[in-house]
Write a protein that holds these residues in place. Sequence first.
Motif, PDB file in Angstrom:
ATOM      1  N   GLY A   1      -5.411  -2.563  -4.710  1.00 46.04           N
ATOM      2  CA  GLY A   1      -4.935  -2.968  -4.245  1.00 46.04           C
ATOM      3  C   GLY A   1      -4.460  -4.558  -3.186  1.00 46.04           C
ATOM      4  O   GLY A   1      -3.686  -4.572  -3.063  1.00 46.04           O
ATOM      5  N   SER A   2      -5.575  -3.862  -2.069  1.00 43.44           N
ATOM      6  CA  SER A   2      -5.019  -4.541  -1.077  1.00 43.44           C
ATOM      7  C   SER A   2      -6.186  -5.906  -1.602  1.00 43.44           C
ATOM      8  O   SER A   2      -5.734  -7.410  -1.234  1.00 43.44           O
ATOM      9  N   TYR A   3      -6.991  -5.594  -2.451  1.00 45.77           N
ATOM     10  CA  TYR A   3      -7.821  -7.252  -2.499  1.00 45.77           C
ATOM     11  C   TYR A   3      -6.645  -7.879  -3.660  1.00 45.77           C
ATOM     12  O   TYR A   3      -6.640  -8.780  -3.825  1.00 45.77           O
TER      13      TYR A   3
ATOM     14  N   SER B   1       0.803  -0.957  -0.115  1.00 38.60           N
ATOM     15  CA  SER B   1      -0.157  -0.135  -0.208  1.00 38.60           C
ATOM     16  C   SER B   1       0.865   1.588   0.170  1.00 38.60           C
ATOM     17  O   SER B   1       0.606   2.049  -0.652  1.00 38.60           O
ATOM     18  N   GLY B   2       2.429   1.337   0.373  1.00 41.55           N
ATOM     19  CA  GLY B   2       2.839   2.573   0.651  1.00 41.55           C
ATOM     20  C   GLY B   2       3.364   2.688  -0.401  1.00 41.55           C
ATOM     21  O   GLY B   2       3.400   3.642  -0.969  1.00 41.55           O
ATOM     22  N   TRP B   3       3.672   2.058  -1.870  1.00 39.78           N
ATOM     23  CA  TRP B   3       4.088   2.344  -3.130  1.00 39.78           C
ATOM     24  C   TRP B   3       3.683   1.573  -3.821  1.00 39.78           C
ATOM     25  O   TRP B   3       3.824   0.223  -4.597  1.00 39.78           O
ATOM     26  N   PHE B   4       2.349   1.901  -4.465  1.00 40.24           N
ATOM     27  CA  PHE B   4       0.853   1.344  -4.884  1.00 40.24           C
ATOM     28  C   PHE B   4       1.629  -0.082  -6.512  1.00 40.24           C
ATOM     29  O   PHE B   4       1.774  -0.629  -6.082  1.00 40.24           O
ATOM     30  N   PRO B   5       1.586   0.774  -7.277  1.00 39.58           N
ATOM     31  CA  PRO B   5       2.325  -0.424  -8.646  1.00 39.58           C
ATOM     32  C   PRO B   5       3.311  -1.243  -7.727  1.00 39.58           C
ATOM     33  O   PRO B   5       2.943  -2.097  -8.097  1.00 39.58           O
ATOM     34  N   GLY B   6       4.230  -0.358  -7.832  1.00 44.62           N
ATOM     35  CA  GLY B   6       5.535  -1.283  -7.135  1.00 44.62           C
ATOM     36  C   GLY B   6       5.342  -1.633  -6.082  1.00 44.62           C
ATOM     37  O   GLY B   6       6.458  -3.276  -6.313  1.00 44.62           O
ATOM     38  N   GLY B   7       5.477  -1.511  -4.943  1.00 44.20           N
ATOM     39  CA  GLY B   7       5.034  -2.138  -3.631  1.00 44.20           C
ATOM     40  C   GLY B   7       4.488  -3.867  -4.487  1.00 44.20           C
ATOM     41  O   GLY B   7       4.604  -4.304  -3.298  1.00 44.20           O
TER      42      GLY B   7
END
Length: 136
Positions: free
Chosen positions: A103-105, A42-48
């Motif tokens: 992102g969480s899902y 969740s901090g760095w959405f696509p890359g994280g």
Amino acid sequence: MSDQGSMLAQPLRPPSVGRAVLYVGLFVLGAVVGAAGSLVQSGWFPGGLLLALAGEAGLCLGGAWGTGSRAGAVAPAGGWMLAVILLTASRPEGDFLFGAGTGSYLFLLGGMATAVICATLGRGRQPGGDAVRLGK
């Protein structure tokens, strides 16, 4: 032909103490990767998200190849799943770690799919030697 018979027809033997400790260590590492991945995704959405899923895939495949069995992929996947499920529960104070975003899902479903894929790709029990090959 071999006197051992089919590997599927032989009784299951419990793992040695060293192997059991290795599986417990992989389980704990899976829980650590799950907790770290839940923070990073969740901090760095696509890359994280990609980093978190790649970390889980690397641990599961490394465990499978290191132990030479599918249980080496299932142990860290179980630890990952336990950690992520415990982190999705909300607290009495109303705090939560996962938001209701895409992102969480993707992290939850992608992590489960990654665990299944890695357990499938892991090496199963294979008999060794030339006698097990057809035509020999």
